[in-house]
Scaffold this motif. Structure first.
Motif, short mmCIF file in Angstrom:
data_model
loop_
_atom_site.label_atom_id
_atom_site.label_comp_id
_atom_site.label_asym_id
_atom_site.label_seq_id
_atom_site.Cartn_x
_atom_site.Cartn_y
_atom_site.Cartn_z
N LYS A 278 -4.25 3.61 -11.03
CA LYS A 278 -5.47 3.21 -10.34
C LYS A 278 -5.89 1.80 -10.74
O LYS A 278 -6.34 1.01 -9.90
CB LYS A 278 -6.59 4.21 -10.64
N LYS A 279 -5.74 1.48 -12.02
CA LYS A 279 -6.11 0.15 -12.50
C LYS A 279 -5.23 -0.92 -11.86
O LYS A 279 -5.71 -1.96 -11.39
CB LYS A 279 -5.99 0.09 -14.02
N THR A 280 -3.91 -0.65 -11.85
CA THR A 280 -2.98 -1.63 -11.27
C THR A 280 -3.21 -1.80 -9.79
O THR A 280 -3.17 -2.91 -9.26
CB THR A 280 -1.53 -1.18 -11.53
N ARG A 281 -3.47 -0.69 -9.11
CA ARG A 281 -3.72 -0.80 -7.67
C ARG A 281 -5.00 -1.58 -7.40
O ARG A 281 -5.07 -2.33 -6.42
CB ARG A 281 -3.81 0.59 -7.04
N ALA A 282 -6.00 -1.40 -8.25
CA ALA A 282 -7.25 -2.15 -8.07
C ALA A 282 -7.00 -3.64 -8.22
O ALA A 282 -7.57 -4.46 -7.47
CB ALA A 282 -8.28 -1.67 -9.09
N ILE A 283 -6.14 -3.99 -9.18
CA ILE A 283 -5.81 -5.41 -9.37
C ILE A 283 -5.13 -5.96 -8.12
O ILE A 283 -5.44 -7.06 -7.64
CB ILE A 283 -4.91 -5.59 -10.60
N VAL A 284 -4.19 -5.19 -7.60
CA VAL A 284 -3.48 -5.63 -6.39
C VAL A 284 -4.45 -5.77 -5.22
O VAL A 284 -4.38 -6.72 -4.44
CB VAL A 284 -2.36 -4.63 -6.05
N ARG B 93 0.84 -1.21 0.00
CA ARG B 93 0.00 0.00 0.00
C ARG B 93 0.87 1.25 0.00
O ARG B 93 0.61 2.21 -0.74
CB ARG B 93 -0.91 0.00 1.23
N ASN B 94 1.90 1.25 0.85
CA ASN B 94 2.79 2.41 0.92
C ASN B 94 3.50 2.63 -0.42
O ASN B 94 3.69 3.78 -0.86
CB ASN B 94 3.83 2.22 2.03
N SER B 95 3.91 1.53 -1.06
CA SER B 95 4.59 1.65 -2.36
C SER B 95 3.67 2.31 -3.38
O SER B 95 4.09 3.18 -4.16
CB SER B 95 5.02 0.27 -2.85
N TYR B 96 2.41 1.90 -3.37
CA TYR B 96 1.46 2.49 -4.31
C TYR B 96 1.14 3.94 -3.95
O TYR B 96 0.92 4.77 -4.84
CB TYR B 96 0.19 1.65 -4.38
N ASP B 97 1.12 4.24 -2.66
CA ASP B 97 0.91 5.64 -2.25
C ASP B 97 2.06 6.52 -2.75
O ASP B 97 1.84 7.65 -3.20
CB ASP B 97 0.81 5.73 -0.72
N GLU B 98 3.29 6.00 -2.64
CA GLU B 98 4.45 6.76 -3.13
C GLU B 98 4.38 6.94 -4.64
O GLU B 98 4.70 8.01 -5.17
CB GLU B 98 5.74 6.03 -2.73
N LEU B 99 3.97 5.88 -5.34
CA LEU B 99 3.82 5.99 -6.79
C LEU B 99 2.76 7.03 -7.15
O LEU B 99 2.94 7.84 -8.07
CB LEU B 99 3.41 4.64 -7.38
#
Length: 307
Positions: free
Chosen positions: A285-291, A242-248
């Motif tokens: 957003k799409k990639t994060r949704a998949i994760v 989650r933190n990695s995606y927040d940084e991205l």
């Protein structure tokens, strides 16, 4: 009136006219104008032969600011030869001599020699105004150069960020996706192994003797502890992802904001990636949704009590 008296009176008047003439020739405003600098001396000769006045230096400094220094002046005259004292005048020291010849005042001091021309206060004021305008022009030129340099630096950094996003963002997404899959597989495998052990131990406990049940119960608690540790590790990994995606998200949004800032300032040309900034956000957003579906939901299924 006798002839002798008329002669004496005429001589006195003549001497008075000479004195007034010399006073008028000495008193006045003298200026030397050079590139970005004005040297000014104003002299007033009093009736008792003393000299008063002021000196002034006006110069444009390298940064375009104006340095204007003025000091009182005093001295004496012997004919057209002057002896003057002031604060530091044009780097010539506190004392210097002067000679008036026609409309020129030549002053000599420790710092060298300068020739000033007779002028008027009105003209000197105009010269100061011109110098001030030139200084403003220098400042404006420097400001334009700085603004252009800032603009080019901003656009270069923006282009570098765009190139990095374009090349690295898909790689980062792919790595995160692969890491998520690897963690899921390892966790699923370890989860199934612990669950299998627990199933066997619980079945064994049903038919075990009282003494064996104590030992089996210890083994069960050990496996339960392993399952709890696995769940805790999984939760920590979910948090890291989650933190990695927040940084991205912060990186992508920052790039988009800088593109909008450059556009609002009229900077051009904008990096081509600015046009794709919104697509980067959509891809994120799409990639994060998949994760979220594959990782967080899977964790909820594996460890329903830990979520």
């Amino acid at each position: 009136m006798g002839a002798k008296m008329k002669m004496i009176l005429g001589l006195v008047l003549a001497l008075g006219l000479v004195a007034c003439s010399n006073s008028g020739k000495i008193s006045g405003v003298y200026v030397r104008e050079s590139d970005n600098q004005l040297l000014f001396v104003q002299i007033v000769k009093t009736d008792d032969g003393k000299l008063t006045g002021r000196s002034e230096t006006v110069a444009i400094l390298a940064d375009g600011s104006i340095k204007d220094e003025s000091f009182p002046l005093e001295g004496s005259a012997d004919g057209m030869q002057l002896s003057l004292k002031t604060n530091v005048l044009f780097g010539m020291g506190p004392s210097f001599s002067g000679t008036i010849s026609g409309n020129a005042l030549t002053i000599v001091g420790d710092g060298g020699q300068a020739v000033l021309k007779r002028t008027t206060l009105e003209k000197f004021t105009r010269q100061k105004n011109s110098l001030s305008a030139a200084a403003k022009g220098i400042v404006a030129t420097k400001d334009r150069a700085k603004n252009e340099a800032d603009k080019q630096a901003f656009l270069k950094n923006l282009a570098d960020d765009g190139d990095e996003l374009e090349t690295k963002l898909p790689q980062v997404f792919e790595r995160l996706h692969q890491n998520v899959q690897a963690v899921l597989e390892r966790t699923q495998k370890r989860h199934d192994a612990i669950a299998g052990n627990l199933k066997k131990l619980r079945a064994k406990r049903l038919i075990a003797s009282p003494d064996d049940k104590i030992s089996i119960e210890g083994d069960i608690q050990s496996e339960v502890g392993d399952m709890q540790s696995l769940a805790s590790d999984y939760d920590a990994t979910v948090s890291e992802v989650r933190n990695s995606y927040d940084e991205l998200e912060a990186v992508v949004n920052s790039f988009k904001a800088n593109c909008e800032k450059a556009s609002s300032l009229g900077y051009a040309p904008l990096p081509v990636q600015c046009a794709d900034a919104q697509s980067y956000i959509a891809k994120y957003k799409k990639t994060r949704a998949i994760v979220k579906d594959q990782f967080e939901t899977a964790g909820t299924g594996l460890f329903p009590r830990s979520q």
